[in-house]
Design a protein around this motif. Structure first.
Motif, PDB file in Angstrom:
ATOM      1  N   ALA A   1      -3.131  13.380  -3.976  1.00  0.00           N
ATOM      2  CA  ALA A   1      -3.908  12.450  -4.823  1.00  0.00           C
ATOM      3  C   ALA A   1      -5.176  12.000  -4.091  1.00  0.00           C
ATOM      4  O   ALA A   1      -5.178  11.845  -2.863  1.00  0.00           O
ATOM      5  CB  ALA A   1      -3.043  11.231  -5.171  1.00  0.00           C
ATOM      6  N   ALA A   2      -6.243  11.778  -4.868  1.00  0.00           N
ATOM      7  CA  ALA A   2      -7.480  11.246  -4.281  1.00  0.00           C
ATOM      8  C   ALA A   2      -7.168   9.876  -3.678  1.00  0.00           C
ATOM      9  O   ALA A   2      -6.324   9.137  -4.227  1.00  0.00           O
ATOM     10  CB  ALA A   2      -8.541  11.119  -5.367  1.00  0.00           C
ATOM     11  N   PRO A   3      -7.834   9.500  -2.571  1.00  0.00           N
ATOM     12  CA  PRO A   3      -7.503   8.233  -1.904  1.00  0.00           C
ATOM     13  C   PRO A   3      -7.545   7.033  -2.845  1.00  0.00           C
ATOM     14  O   PRO A   3      -6.684   6.154  -2.770  1.00  0.00           O
ATOM     15  CB  PRO A   3      -8.570   8.113  -0.815  1.00  0.00           C
ATOM     16  CG  PRO A   3      -8.993   9.526  -0.552  1.00  0.00           C
ATOM     17  CD  PRO A   3      -8.840  10.278  -1.839  1.00  0.00           C
ATOM     18  N   ASP A   4      -8.508   7.001  -3.769  1.00  0.00           N
ATOM     19  CA  ASP A   4      -8.583   5.827  -4.650  1.00  0.00           C
ATOM     20  C   ASP A   4      -7.487   5.829  -5.731  1.00  0.00           C
ATOM     21  O   ASP A   4      -7.336   4.849  -6.461  1.00  0.00           O
ATOM     22  CB  ASP A   4      -9.976   5.694  -5.275  1.00  0.00           C
ATOM     23  CG  ASP A   4     -10.328   6.909  -6.113  1.00  0.00           C
ATOM     24  OD1 ASP A   4      -9.810   7.999  -5.817  1.00  0.00           O
ATOM     25  OD2 ASP A   4     -11.095   6.764  -7.070  1.00  0.00           O
TER      26      ASP A   4
ATOM     27  N   PRO B   1       0.825  -1.196   0.000  1.00  0.00           N
ATOM     28  CA  PRO B   1       0.000   0.000   0.000  1.00  0.00           C
ATOM     29  C   PRO B   1       0.867   1.255   0.000  1.00  0.00           C
ATOM     30  O   PRO B   1       1.979   1.239   0.542  1.00  0.00           O
ATOM     31  CB  PRO B   1      -0.795  -0.116   1.309  1.00  0.00           C
ATOM     32  CG  PRO B   1      -0.184  -1.228   2.085  1.00  0.00           C
ATOM     33  CD  PRO B   1       0.763  -1.980   1.212  1.00  0.00           C
ATOM     34  N   ALA B   2       0.375   2.301  -0.639  1.00  0.00           N
ATOM     35  CA  ALA B   2       1.103   3.572  -0.633  1.00  0.00           C
ATOM     36  C   ALA B   2       1.255   4.016   0.815  1.00  0.00           C
ATOM     37  O   ALA B   2       0.326   3.903   1.604  1.00  0.00           O
ATOM     38  CB  ALA B   2       0.306   4.609  -1.417  1.00  0.00           C
ATOM     39  N   SER B   3       2.427   4.483   1.172  1.00  0.00           N
ATOM     40  CA  SER B   3       2.575   4.977   2.543  1.00  0.00           C
ATOM     41  C   SER B   3       3.447   6.225   2.527  1.00  0.00           C
ATOM     42  O   SER B   3       4.411   6.312   1.760  1.00  0.00           O
ATOM     43  CB  SER B   3       3.150   3.902   3.453  1.00  0.00           C
ATOM     44  OG  SER B   3       4.542   4.033   3.591  1.00  0.00           O
ATOM     45  N   ASP B   4       3.084   7.179   3.398  1.00  0.00           N
ATOM     46  CA  ASP B   4       3.849   8.417   3.481  1.00  0.00           C
ATOM     47  C   ASP B   4       5.287   8.128   3.890  1.00  0.00           C
ATOM     48  O   ASP B   4       6.225   8.768   3.412  1.00  0.00           O
ATOM     49  CB  ASP B   4       3.216   9.367   4.504  1.00  0.00           C
ATOM     50  CG  ASP B   4       1.886   9.888   3.996  1.00  0.00           C
ATOM     51  OD1 ASP B   4       1.610   9.728   2.783  1.00  0.00           O
ATOM     52  OD2 ASP B   4       1.109  10.432   4.811  1.00  0.00           O
TER      53      ASP B   4
ATOM     54  N   PHE C   1       1.516   6.287  -6.213  1.00  0.00           N
ATOM     55  CA  PHE C   1       2.732   5.821  -5.536  1.00  0.00           C
ATOM     56  C   PHE C   1       3.553   4.917  -6.464  1.00  0.00           C
ATOM     57  O   PHE C   1       4.754   5.119  -6.654  1.00  0.00           O
ATOM     58  CB  PHE C   1       2.332   5.061  -4.264  1.00  0.00           C
ATOM     59  CG  PHE C   1       3.501   4.523  -3.488  1.00  0.00           C
ATOM     60  CD1 PHE C   1       4.127   5.302  -2.520  1.00  0.00           C
ATOM     61  CD2 PHE C   1       3.978   3.244  -3.714  1.00  0.00           C
ATOM     62  CE1 PHE C   1       5.212   4.804  -1.810  1.00  0.00           C
ATOM     63  CE2 PHE C   1       5.062   2.746  -3.016  1.00  0.00           C
ATOM     64  CZ  PHE C   1       5.684   3.524  -2.057  1.00  0.00           C
ATOM     65  N   LEU C   2       2.891   3.922  -7.062  1.00  0.00           N
ATOM     66  CA  LEU C   2       3.629   2.976  -7.914  1.00  0.00           C
ATOM     67  C   LEU C   2       4.040   3.585  -9.255  1.00  0.00           C
ATOM     68  O   LEU C   2       4.984   3.106  -9.879  1.00  0.00           O
ATOM     69  CB  LEU C   2       2.821   1.697  -8.115  1.00  0.00           C
ATOM     70  CG  LEU C   2       2.921   0.699  -6.959  1.00  0.00           C
ATOM     71  CD1 LEU C   2       2.135  -0.564  -7.263  1.00  0.00           C
ATOM     72  CD2 LEU C   2       4.359   0.331  -6.629  1.00  0.00           C
TER      73      LEU C   2
END
Ligand SMILES: CC(C)(COP(=O)(O)OP(=O)(O)OC[C@H]1O[C@@H](n2cnc3c(N)ncnc32)[C@H](O)[C@@H]1OP(=O)(O)O)[C@@H](O)C(=O)NCCC(=O)NCCS
Length: 239
Positions: A144-147, A123-126, A153-154
């Protein structure tokens, strides 16, 4: 003219049958077969076999010869480079593999790098973004919007990997000294990198709903290069 085409071949490895694997493995050389046998997990072995079979067949489709006959040297930072064939433009190949997908990218003479990642990878993480991305990339990700966070990120991850792999200096390149934008796709280099965006062609693709892929190509006239993307299958690889 040599070097004006960059070819990307990708193979969806989830769709393959048990009988396809020995056929793909037969394209590898002996050292790769030995290495393939050492993987603990079947899925790692398979993505390795697929990527190397893909790369070897792509080389033979461009320059002839048997796929298993190609040899490679390893650069100071681990980047494999194609040996020969003598008397023609230098072939440049880069491979990437992840769960369910293998990719090979080929051109002549110029630095090329490719990266593919599976969207379920992490998962994307700060925290990861701060560790690997430039501040401007972290800001785009935060907005970026959450979805779209995971895809954003990728996207940065694959672009940065593709660039690192093209340059071939491994992680000696400071990851926060170059920053991509996604819309429009572009890059900015800090003085620490001393590189020029005008010398680069970047592209990103979504070959399947769960994979993201990025290409980096260094070229004096990058926009003049034709980039082709081919969904390979076992029939075209094991002719
Ligand atoms: C070595 C590295 C290329 C590995 O990348 P990866 O994403 O784990 O693996 P990929 O599947 O994309 O690429 C692996 C292939 O690249 C090639 N490769 C290996 N070292 C390379 C190098 N220094 N430069 C370019 N290509 C290289 C090989 O063909 C390798 O295939 P093999 O392992 O089957 O022989 C390197 O970039 C790395 O260590 N990355 C670590 C991850 C990271 O911190 N990324 C930050 C992103 S922001």
């Amino acid at each position: 003219m040599a070097g004006e085409t960059a070819e990307i071949w990708w193979l969806d490895t989830d769709g393959l049958d048990a009988g396809d694997w020995p056929r793909l493995e037969a394209l590898l050389d002996e050292a790769e077969r030995v290495r393939a046998r050492r993987f603990h997990f079947d899925r790692d072995r398979r993505s390795y076999i697929a990527a190397h079979a893909l790369g070897r067949r792509l080389l033979s489709s461009r320059a002839g010869g048997e796929p298993s006959a190609w040899g490679f040297t390893i650069g100071a930072h681990g980047k494999p480079e194609v040996i020969g064939p003598p008397g023609r433009a230098r072939l440049r190949l880069n491979l990437s593999h992840t769960r369910g997908m293998a990719v090979a990218a080929l051109t002549e003479e110029h630095d090329i790098g490719v990266d593919v990642e599976w969207l379920g990878r992490q998962p994307a993480s700060d925290e990861l973004a701060r560790r690997f991305f430039a501040p401007a990339e972290c800001a785009i990700l935060a907005a970026a919007a959450p979805d779209l966070a995971e895809e954003t990120f990728l996207s940065f991850w694959t672009l940065k990997e593709a660039y690192i792999k093209a340059v071939g200096l491994g992680l000696t390149q400071p990851l926060d000294a170059f920053a991509f934008t996604l819309e429009p796709l572009g890059v900015r280099f800090e003085p620490a990198i001393a590189d020029d965006p005008a010398c680069w062609r970047f592209a990103r693709f979504r070959p399947t709903p769960v994979h993201l892929m990025a290409l980096a190509l260094r070229h004096p006239t990058p926009q003049a290069v034709t980039v082709t993307v081919t969904a390979a299958d076992v029939a075209m690889l094991c002719v």
